[in-house]
Design a protein around this motif. Structure first.
Motif, PDB file in Angstrom:
ATOM      1  N   ASN A   8       0.798  -1.226   0.000  1.00 52.67           N
ATOM      2  CA  ASN A   8       0.000   0.000   0.000  1.00 52.67           C
ATOM      3  C   ASN A   8       0.831   1.277   0.000  1.00 52.67           C
ATOM      4  O   ASN A   8       0.266   2.368   0.172  1.00 52.67           O
ATOM      5  CB  ASN A   8      -0.989   0.028   1.176  1.00 52.67           C
ATOM      6  CG  ASN A   8      -2.214  -0.829   0.902  1.00 52.67           C
ATOM      7  OD1 ASN A   8      -2.584  -1.068  -0.251  1.00 52.67           O
ATOM      8  ND2 ASN A   8      -2.840  -1.314   1.960  1.00 52.67           N
ATOM      9  N   GLN A   9       2.119   1.171  -0.180  1.00 52.05           N
ATOM     10  CA  GLN A   9       2.944   2.366  -0.317  1.00 52.05           C
ATOM     11  C   GLN A   9       2.763   2.953  -1.715  1.00 52.05           C
ATOM     12  O   GLN A   9       2.751   2.220  -2.713  1.00 52.05           O
ATOM     13  CB  GLN A   9       4.416   2.035  -0.095  1.00 52.05           C
ATOM     14  CG  GLN A   9       4.742   1.607   1.323  1.00 52.05           C
ATOM     15  CD  GLN A   9       4.650   2.776   2.300  1.00 52.05           C
ATOM     16  OE1 GLN A   9       5.443   3.691   2.277  1.00 52.05           O
ATOM     17  NE2 GLN A   9       3.637   2.727   3.167  1.00 52.05           N
ATOM     18  N   VAL A  10       2.620   4.265  -1.806  1.00 52.75           N
ATOM     19  CA  VAL A  10       2.473   4.944  -3.090  1.00 52.75           C
ATOM     20  C   VAL A  10       3.862   5.321  -3.596  1.00 52.75           C
ATOM     21  O   VAL A  10       4.567   6.110  -2.952  1.00 52.75           O
ATOM     22  CB  VAL A  10       1.592   6.195  -2.972  1.00 52.75           C
ATOM     23  CG1 VAL A  10       1.545   6.938  -4.309  1.00 52.75           C
ATOM     24  CG2 VAL A  10       0.196   5.817  -2.507  1.00 52.75           C
ATOM     25  N   ILE A  34       1.364   0.595  -4.519  1.00 51.28           N
ATOM     26  CA  ILE A  34       0.588   1.357  -5.495  1.00 51.28           C
ATOM     27  C   ILE A  34       1.602   2.138  -6.317  1.00 51.28           C
ATOM     28  O   ILE A  34       2.261   3.050  -5.808  1.00 51.28           O
ATOM     29  CB  ILE A  34      -0.394   2.308  -4.797  1.00 51.28           C
ATOM     30  CG1 ILE A  34      -1.351   1.515  -3.902  1.00 51.28           C
ATOM     31  CG2 ILE A  34      -1.166   3.144  -5.826  1.00 51.28           C
ATOM     32  CD1 ILE A  34      -2.116   2.374  -2.921  1.00 51.28           C
ATOM     33  N   ALA A  36       2.945   4.353  -9.608  1.00 52.62           N
ATOM     34  CA  ALA A  36       2.581   5.315 -10.646  1.00 52.62           C
ATOM     35  C   ALA A  36       3.743   5.450 -11.622  1.00 52.62           C
ATOM     36  O   ALA A  36       4.890   5.647 -11.211  1.00 52.62           O
ATOM     37  CB  ALA A  36       2.253   6.670 -10.034  1.00 52.62           C
ATOM     38  N   GLN A  59      -1.239  -2.100  -7.253  1.00 50.51           N
ATOM     39  CA  GLN A  59      -2.009  -1.356  -8.245  1.00 50.51           C
ATOM     40  C   GLN A  59      -1.052  -0.559  -9.118  1.00 50.51           C
ATOM     41  O   GLN A  59      -0.128   0.083  -8.610  1.00 50.51           O
ATOM     42  CB  GLN A  59      -2.977  -0.388  -7.578  1.00 50.51           C
ATOM     43  CG  GLN A  59      -3.978  -1.013  -6.637  1.00 50.51           C
ATOM     44  CD  GLN A  59      -4.802   0.051  -5.935  1.00 50.51           C
ATOM     45  OE1 GLN A  59      -5.116   1.095  -6.483  1.00 50.51           O
ATOM     46  NE2 GLN A  59      -5.139  -0.223  -4.679  1.00 50.51           N
ATOM     47  N   HIS A  61      -0.780   2.512 -11.906  1.00 51.22           N
ATOM     48  CA  HIS A  61      -1.400   3.668 -12.537  1.00 51.22           C
ATOM     49  C   HIS A  61      -0.417   4.231 -13.562  1.00 51.22           C
ATOM     50  O   HIS A  61       0.764   4.428 -13.241  1.00 51.22           O
ATOM     51  CB  HIS A  61      -1.743   4.739 -11.509  1.00 51.22           C
ATOM     52  CG  HIS A  61      -2.690   4.276 -10.453  1.00 51.22           C
ATOM     53  ND1 HIS A  61      -4.049   4.222 -10.649  1.00 51.22           N
ATOM     54  CD2 HIS A  61      -2.468   3.823  -9.195  1.00 51.22           C
ATOM     55  CE1 HIS A  61      -4.637   3.772  -9.549  1.00 51.22           C
ATOM     56  NE2 HIS A  61      -3.696   3.516  -8.651  1.00 51.22           N
ATOM     57  N   LEU A  80      -0.817  12.467 -10.116  1.00 49.45           N
ATOM     58  CA  LEU A  80      -0.465  11.505  -9.070  1.00 49.45           C
ATOM     59  C   LEU A  80      -1.239  11.796  -7.788  1.00 49.45           C
ATOM     60  O   LEU A  80      -1.838  10.885  -7.189  1.00 49.45           O
ATOM     61  CB  LEU A  80       1.041  11.569  -8.800  1.00 49.45           C
ATOM     62  CG  LEU A  80       1.553  10.781  -7.602  1.00 49.45           C
ATOM     63  CD1 LEU A  80       1.420   9.290  -7.859  1.00 49.45           C
ATOM     64  CD2 LEU A  80       3.001  11.137  -7.296  1.00 49.45           C
ATOM     65  N   ARG A  83      -4.880  10.914  -8.122  1.00 49.43           N
ATOM     66  CA  ARG A  83      -5.121   9.466  -8.154  1.00 49.43           C
ATOM     67  C   ARG A  83      -4.958   8.820  -6.775  1.00 49.43           C
ATOM     68  O   ARG A  83      -5.582   7.792  -6.498  1.00 49.43           O
ATOM     69  CB  ARG A  83      -4.150   8.805  -9.127  1.00 49.43           C
ATOM     70  CG  ARG A  83      -4.559   8.868 -10.586  1.00 49.43           C
ATOM     71  CD  ARG A  83      -5.856   8.101 -10.814  1.00 49.43           C
ATOM     72  NE  ARG A  83      -6.227   8.029 -12.208  1.00 49.43           N
ATOM     73  CZ  ARG A  83      -5.969   7.020 -13.010  1.00 49.43           C
ATOM     74  NH1 ARG A  83      -5.298   5.971 -12.553  1.00 49.43           N
ATOM     75  NH2 ARG A  83      -6.359   7.024 -14.262  1.00 49.43           N
ATOM     76  N   THR A  84      -4.078   9.370  -5.956  1.00 50.44           N
ATOM     77  CA  THR A  84      -3.706   8.707  -4.700  1.00 50.44           C
ATOM     78  C   THR A  84      -4.214   9.431  -3.465  1.00 50.44           C
ATOM     79  O   THR A  84      -3.788   9.118  -2.350  1.00 50.44           O
ATOM     80  CB  THR A  84      -2.182   8.570  -4.604  1.00 50.44           C
ATOM     81  OG1 THR A  84      -1.585   9.882  -4.564  1.00 50.44           O
ATOM     82  CG2 THR A  84      -1.629   7.799  -5.783  1.00 50.44           C
ATOM     83  N   ARG A  87      -1.301  11.323  -1.617  1.00 45.54           N
ATOM     84  CA  ARG A  87      -0.230  10.544  -0.993  1.00 45.54           C
ATOM     85  C   ARG A  87       0.942  10.320  -1.940  1.00 45.54           C
ATOM     86  O   ARG A  87       0.768  10.105  -3.133  1.00 45.54           O
ATOM     87  CB  ARG A  87      -0.739   9.175  -0.557  1.00 45.54           C
ATOM     88  CG  ARG A  87      -1.571   9.169   0.707  1.00 45.54           C
ATOM     89  CD  ARG A  87      -1.962   7.742   1.037  1.00 45.54           C
ATOM     90  NE  ARG A  87      -0.793   6.874   1.175  1.00 45.54           N
ATOM     91  CZ  ARG A  87      -0.838   5.556   1.044  1.00 45.54           C
ATOM     92  NH1 ARG A  87      -1.970   4.949   0.733  1.00 45.54           N
ATOM     93  NH2 ARG A  87       0.259   4.834   1.202  1.00 45.54           N
ATOM     94  N   LEU A  88       2.133  10.361  -1.384  1.00 39.29           N
ATOM     95  CA  LEU A  88       3.344   9.889  -2.051  1.00 39.29           C
ATOM     96  C   LEU A  88       4.308   9.432  -0.971  1.00 39.29           C
ATOM     97  O   LEU A  88       4.665  10.204  -0.083  1.00 39.29           O
ATOM     98  CB  LEU A  88       3.990  10.987  -2.898  1.00 39.29           C
ATOM     99  CG  LEU A  88       5.285  10.574  -3.605  1.00 39.29           C
ATOM    100  CD1 LEU A  88       5.020   9.464  -4.625  1.00 39.29           C
ATOM    101  CD2 LEU A  88       5.949  11.763  -4.289  1.00 39.29           C
TER     102      LEU A  88
END
Length: 236
Positions: A8-10, A34, A36, A59, A61, A80, A83-84, A87-88
């Motif tokens: 679950n880390q972006v 997650i 990107a 996931q 993206h 980004l 979409r999140t 979060r980053l």
């Protein structure tokens, strides 16, 4: 810390459609992240999506967008965060370009500009655009994937040594400037050409893209950090 902490880390992977980048993307997806990935090429993004279709619980993206200008990079940042949910957690800069295989002083002006854009400006714009998001949080990881040419210069590929030296200096400088921010910066230096699913090994002992991805994952989850020692070597 295990790769479980990537769940679950972006994570933004700049250069995620390259031979090394796509393997990092796949590894992160397998760990449940997650991820990107922007790219100027829809065809390259489709190839990445096909490669990672069975990668596991994460996931992916993707966005077709050039990041070679401040406006382009800002567009990726807005996309980004939208979409999140703002979060980053980490950035991986796996950026590179082509090299020309000829004497450094014979590079044309166009080749020099292309080289600067792909090897140096791309790293600068990525850091300029996304590192502040991590600094605002006071947490996160920023990882640059670099080559070992900074310490070994070869005729015909001098520009790679120029790039590697600049990239290392950039990482070290950013780490010192961010020393008390809670953000961890690192450079993973590859001392070998990397065998990927597109480019088979040409030497008996050569790094693979999977080895690079696994080491990148370790650096993204390590709890040990010293802003004075941010360079990590990876050799065959």
């Amino acid at each position: 810390m295990s790769s479980d902490s990537l769940h679950n880390q972006v994570i933004l992977v700049a250069g995620g459609t390259g031979g090394v980048g796509e393997e990092i993307v796949r590894y992160l997806l397998e760990a449940g992240a997650i991820v990107a990935v922007p790219s100027r090429s829809e065809a390259n993004l489709q190839r990445l999506r096909d490669y990672c279709a069975d990668a596991g619980p994460g996931q992916l993206h993707t966005l077709v967008q050039e990041m070679s200008t401040p406006d382009g990079a800002d567009t990726v940042r807005h996309w980004l965060l939208e979409r999140t949910g703002g979060r980053l957690d980490a950035v991986v800069a796996a950026l590179n370009g082509r090299f020309y295989g000829k004497a450094f002083h014979t590079l044309s002006w166009a080749e020099w500009q292309d080289f600067l854009a792909n090897y140096i400006t791309a790293h600068f714009l990525t850091a300029r655009t996304f590192l502040p998001l991590l600094l605002e949080r006071g947490a996160g990881r920023y990882l640059m994937i670099n080559g070992g040419a900074a310490t070994q210069v070869y005729p015909g590929v001098v520009e790679l040594s120029v790039a590697a030296s600049a990239q290392l200096a950039m990482t070290k400088g950013l780490a010192l400037e961010s020393a008390h921010s809670g953000v961890q910066l690192a450079s993973l230096v590859l001392y070998s050409r990397v065998a990927t699913r597109h480019e088979a090994a040409t030497q008996p002992h050569q790094l693979t893209s999977r080895q690079v991805a696994e080491r990148a994952g370790q650096l993204l989850t390590s709890t040990e950090y010293d802003p004075n020692h941010v360079v990590h070597d990876l050799k065959p």
